[in-house]
Enzyme design. Structure first.
Site, PDB file in Angstrom:
ATOM      1  N   ASP A   1     -10.744  10.241  -3.871  1.00  0.00           N
ATOM      2  CA  ASP A   1     -11.896  11.137  -3.916  1.00  0.00           C
ATOM      3  C   ASP A   1     -11.698  12.211  -4.982  1.00  0.00           C
ATOM      4  O   ASP A   1     -12.622  12.958  -5.288  1.00  0.00           O
ATOM      5  CB  ASP A   1     -12.084  11.825  -2.568  1.00  0.00           C
ATOM      6  CG  ASP A   1     -10.954  12.802  -2.285  1.00  0.00           C
ATOM      7  OD1 ASP A   1      -9.778  12.364  -2.297  1.00  0.00           O
ATOM      8  OD2 ASP A   1     -11.236  13.993  -2.086  1.00  0.00           O
TER       9      ASP A   1
ATOM     10  N   ASP B   1      -2.017  12.042  -2.109  1.00  0.00           N
ATOM     11  CA  ASP B   1      -2.052  13.463  -2.439  1.00  0.00           C
ATOM     12  C   ASP B   1      -2.194  13.570  -3.958  1.00  0.00           C
ATOM     13  O   ASP B   1      -1.355  13.058  -4.701  1.00  0.00           O
ATOM     14  CB  ASP B   1      -0.745  14.119  -1.992  1.00  0.00           C
ATOM     15  CG  ASP B   1      -0.739  15.621  -2.176  1.00  0.00           C
ATOM     16  OD1 ASP B   1      -1.495  16.130  -3.034  1.00  0.00           O
ATOM     17  OD2 ASP B   1       0.045  16.299  -1.489  1.00  0.00           O
TER      18      ASP B   1
ATOM     19  N   ASP C   1       5.134   4.673   3.552  1.00  0.00           N
ATOM     20  CA  ASP C   1       4.923   6.115   3.702  1.00  0.00           C
ATOM     21  C   ASP C   1       6.208   6.696   4.257  1.00  0.00           C
ATOM     22  O   ASP C   1       7.029   5.965   4.830  1.00  0.00           O
ATOM     23  CB  ASP C   1       3.742   6.403   4.649  1.00  0.00           C
ATOM     24  CG  ASP C   1       3.076   7.744   4.359  1.00  0.00           C
ATOM     25  OD1 ASP C   1       3.753   8.787   4.521  1.00  0.00           O
ATOM     26  OD2 ASP C   1       1.891   7.758   3.983  1.00  0.00           O
TER      27      ASP C   1
ATOM     28  N   GLU D   1       0.874  -1.176   0.000  1.00  0.00           N
ATOM     29  CA  GLU D   1       0.000   0.000   0.000  1.00  0.00           C
ATOM     30  C   GLU D   1       0.905   1.218   0.000  1.00  0.00           C
ATOM     31  O   GLU D   1       1.686   1.416   0.932  1.00  0.00           O
ATOM     32  CB  GLU D   1      -0.932   0.047   1.212  1.00  0.00           C
ATOM     33  CG  GLU D   1      -1.879   1.240   1.112  1.00  0.00           C
ATOM     34  CD  GLU D   1      -2.628   1.589   2.394  1.00  0.00           C
ATOM     35  OE1 GLU D   1      -3.380   2.587   2.356  1.00  0.00           O
ATOM     36  OE2 GLU D   1      -2.448   0.902   3.416  1.00  0.00           O
TER      37      GLU D   1
END
Length: 216
Positions: free
Chosen positions: A155, A119, A70, A45
């Site tokens: 989104d 982002d 991350d 991920e």
């Protein structure tokens, strides 16, 4: 940096399920055996944030290995801590810059890649930072096994449209596309996992886009 962030950075340095920077390079090509002590598939991920997707996927699929990636250690602390507290052995986290993936994973080492609410880098000047920019896609192609899948949940309608454009330009194999996931036929148990940010978007009645594609 606040005291709480400093505490979390210090704590993840003691976690067996977290590798940071050069520490992860020695596992290249051997993550499943060296980190997880098995030969199960490895799934990434990217931009995992607090690791909700990584942890919940691991719960659903105990016979697969999941690595959340991350750069922000104070975020991945939450997912790593949860995995330890709930004794979820098939979860790990890697704190690196995503553009350096090829330094940490070998060719054909990864079975799937999830990109969950990254982002969107909406400014034209930051196109090269988008996680579906062609140079990133080329890295994913190198890492993935034959038939390996990339998933994108976002989104951001612009990032969704941009990624569709790149899929078409590069001749990739688009398997699933929806601009409204939760009002589609595709919202199964896996795709209904919700991150911290996704819950915020849904509370504002934002539609959720989803793409699934491969390189062959």
């Amino acid at each position: 940096m606040g005291k709480d962030k400093l505490r979390r950075f210090a704590e993840i340095a003691t976690f067996q399920n977290v590798k940071q920077l050069d520490e992860g390079k020695v596992l290249k090509g051997n993550w499943n055996i060296s980190q997880f002590n098995n030969k199960n598939p490895v799934i990434l991920e990217l931009a995992c944030g607090k690791g909700e997707y990584t942890v919940n996927l691991a719960k659903l699929f105990p016979n697969k290995n999941f690595i959340g990636i991350d750069y922000k250690g104070n975020r991945i602390w939450r997912g790593a801590k949860t995995a330890i507290e709930e004794n979820i052995p098939n979860v790990a986290f890697l704190r690196i810059q995503i553009e350096n993936l090829l330094d940490y994973f070998d060719e054909n080492e990864v079975s799937e890649i999830w990109i969950t609410f990254p982002d969107p880098q909406p400014q034209d000047s930051r196109e090269k930072k988008r996680l579906t920019f062609p140079k990133f896609l080329q890295r994913y192609k190198t890492l993935l096994v034959e038939g390996g899948i990339v998933h994108l949940k976002t989104d951001n309608d612009q990032l969704h449209a941009y990624t569709l454009e790149k899929i078409e330009e590069l001749g990739l194999n688009l398997k699933v596309r929806t601009e409204d996931l939760y009002n589609s036929e595709f919202a199964d148990e896996v795709l209904s996992i919700k991150t911290y940010y996704e819950k915020k978007y849904l509370a504002r009645d934002k539609n959720i886009n989803y793409l699934k594609f491969s390189f062959d």
